[in-house]
Enzyme design. Structure first.
Site, short mmCIF file in Angstrom:
data_model
loop_
_atom_site.label_atom_id
_atom_site.label_comp_id
_atom_site.label_asym_id
_atom_site.label_seq_id
_atom_site.Cartn_x
_atom_site.Cartn_y
_atom_site.Cartn_z
N SER A 291 0.80 -1.25 -0.06
CA SER A 291 -0.18 -0.15 0.15
C SER A 291 0.90 1.25 0.16
CB SER A 291 -0.92 -0.13 1.24
OG SER A 291 -0.21 0.24 2.24
N THR B 65 -2.73 -6.27 0.73
CA THR B 65 -3.53 -5.19 1.02
C THR B 65 -3.20 -4.93 2.79
OG1 THR B 65 -5.33 -6.04 -0.37
CG2 THR B 65 -5.96 -4.62 0.98
N THR C 149 -4.54 -0.20 -0.71
CA THR C 149 -3.98 -1.35 -1.50
C THR C 149 -3.05 -0.84 -2.58
OG1 THR C 149 -3.82 -3.42 -2.35
CG2 THR C 149 -5.75 -1.84 -2.96
N ARG D 77 -7.48 -1.96 -14.10
CA ARG D 77 -7.87 -2.95 -13.06
C ARG D 77 -8.18 -2.31 -11.80
NH1 ARG D 77 -6.70 -5.43 -7.80
NH2 ARG D 77 -7.88 -7.52 -7.92
N VAL D 78 -9.35 -2.49 -11.25
CA VAL D 78 -9.63 -2.22 -9.92
C VAL D 78 -10.24 -3.34 -9.13
CG1 VAL D 78 -11.07 -0.75 -8.19
CG2 VAL D 78 -9.92 0.41 -10.60
N GLY D 79 -9.57 -3.67 -7.97
CA GLY D 79 -10.15 -4.63 -7.20
C GLY D 79 -11.12 -4.47 -6.18
N ASP D 80 -11.21 -5.23 -5.10
CA ASP D 80 -12.23 -5.00 -4.01
C ASP D 80 -12.26 -3.93 -2.81
OD1 ASP D 80 -10.12 -6.93 -2.97
OD2 ASP D 80 -11.47 -6.96 -1.17
N THR E 118 -8.67 -8.68 2.51
CA THR E 118 -7.57 -8.71 1.49
C THR E 118 -7.56 -10.22 0.94
OG1 THR E 118 -5.39 -9.07 1.68
CG2 THR E 118 -6.57 -9.75 3.70
N GLY E 119 -7.47 -10.38 -0.32
CA GLY E 119 -7.43 -11.18 -1.39
C GLY E 119 -7.51 -11.15 -2.80
N THR E 120 -7.74 -12.14 -3.46
CA THR E 120 -8.42 -11.90 -4.75
C THR E 120 -9.49 -11.10 -5.04
OG1 THR E 120 -7.33 -14.11 -5.08
CG2 THR E 120 -8.51 -13.14 -7.09
N GLY E 121 -9.38 -9.81 -5.36
CA GLY E 121 -10.27 -8.95 -5.27
C GLY E 121 -11.83 -9.17 -6.03
#
Length: 345
Positions: A88, A209, A227, A237-240, A260-263
């Site tokens: 981050s 994250t 993150t 790309r934008v994650g969760d 935290t993880g695969t968004g």
């Protein structure tokens, strides 16, 4: 006399129960992923434990002094964003184009107000930008150059893109692009801030994250997540992490959650909100709700990662289906707990 005695006993039990509830609590994560004892050197492990201890105590001090959950979260995440051990801000991974694009969100459980930013490149502390969006704009989410412009106009501390550069993350990008048979972009230019801790950073995979959830003495909960995304991410790309309800959610009616993880999986399952819904509408304990979503629903879908959570009654929880997660928790009258590996409490 027996009735009076029974009343006294019941009153003492109620009082004792109330006294057992912590007046404040904080839970912190520094990312989940492939984190096993064989992966970390003794120096790396010591560095991560020390960092998690420092961050959690800093947030706890804010709460102990009567500060709000939001203030504690912002103070704690500032430290995480400045630490190159974590993905981050200062330790963010690089996109396929060789940029550091930062995402963050924050939510106030007392009001359900929220703020989020995605793809920012010049704000030293993205969590503060997310809070500024929540408190000083009519919006919930800003992205890209517009978010950077808002940050500057709001007076938040700015940083040159080179500030976020770390050698270890750059090497991770080169390795990733080589494996994907993609071209390596030109190495970023500009003054690089030297930091010995950066050499100790562990590549936990694509799950890095940071996040903090907190309960303050007023009984309010809040959640914050920040993150750098995933190594080699493409096409904006934008994650969760900046998605309210997916990687971050807080409500005084249930709990506060940071993920935290695969968004992509956390977005599809709206993981953070789902945990809160199970607490609010199904009456599950916080730990049971977190486990139901992470160990069952997320795992069944093929997603990897974890969550931390806190409830207005002082319950604290974490759950993850990866081999490890940097995590810590602290509450009034309770000892600090720090963990990394699966076989730790």
């Amino acid at each position: 006399m027996r009735v009076i005695a029974l009343a006294v006993v019941l009153a003492s039990l109620v009082t004792g129960s109330a006294m057992a509830q912590p007046k404040w609590a904080i839970v912190v994560h520094g990312g989940a992923g492939v984190i096993e004892r064989a992966d970390l050197t003794p120096q790396q492990e010591a560095a991560y434990r020390a960092a998690m201890t420092k961050v959690t105590k800093a947030g706890g001090e804010v709460l102990e002094k009567g500060g709000s959950a939001l203030d504690a979260i912002e103070a704690a995440i500032h430290l995480l964003e400045d630490d190159p051990l974590f993905n981050s801000a200062r330790g963010a991974v690089f996109t396929a184009e060789g940029r550091n694009e930062l995402d963050a969100s924050i939510m106030d459980g007392a009001t359900l107000k929220a703020g989020a930013v995605a793809g920012v490149t010049r704000t030293r502390h993205p969590i503060s930008l997310a809070r500024a969006v929540m408190e000083t704009s009519p919006h919930v989410m800003l992205m890209g150059s517009g978010a950077d412009t808002f940050s500057k106009e709001t007076g938040l501390e700015q940083a040159e893109p080179s500030y976020f550069f770390t050698e270890r993350r750059w090497r991770s990008l080169e390795k990733f692009l080589a494996e994907q048979k993609l071209p390596v972009p030109p190495r970023p230019t500009g003054p690089v801030v030297a930091d010995e801790a950066a050499a100790l950073a562990h590549d936990e995979g694509k799950y890095g994250t940071v996040g903090v959830v907190a309960l303050d003495q007023a009984g309010h909960v809040a959640a914050g997540t920040s993150t750098g995304g995933t190594t080699g991410k493409r096409w904006g790309r934008v994650g969760d992490s900046p998605i309210i309800g997916a990687g971050n959610y807080a409500s005084d009616a249930s709990c506060a959650v940071s993920a935290t993880g695969t968004g992509e999986y956390f977005i599809r399952l709206t993981v953070a909100r789902e945990i809160c819904a199970l607490v609010e509408h199904k009456g599950l304990s916080l730990q049971a709700a977190a486990d139901e979503v992470v160990q069952n629903k997320l795992t069944a879908l093929g997603g990897d990662g974890g969550v931390i959570a806190v409830a207005p009654d002082g319950q604290m929880a974490w759950s993850y289906n990866t081999s490890g997660m940097y995590r810590a928790r602290l509450a009034a009258g309770e000892p600090l707990t720090v963990g990394i590996y699966k076989d730790e409490p």
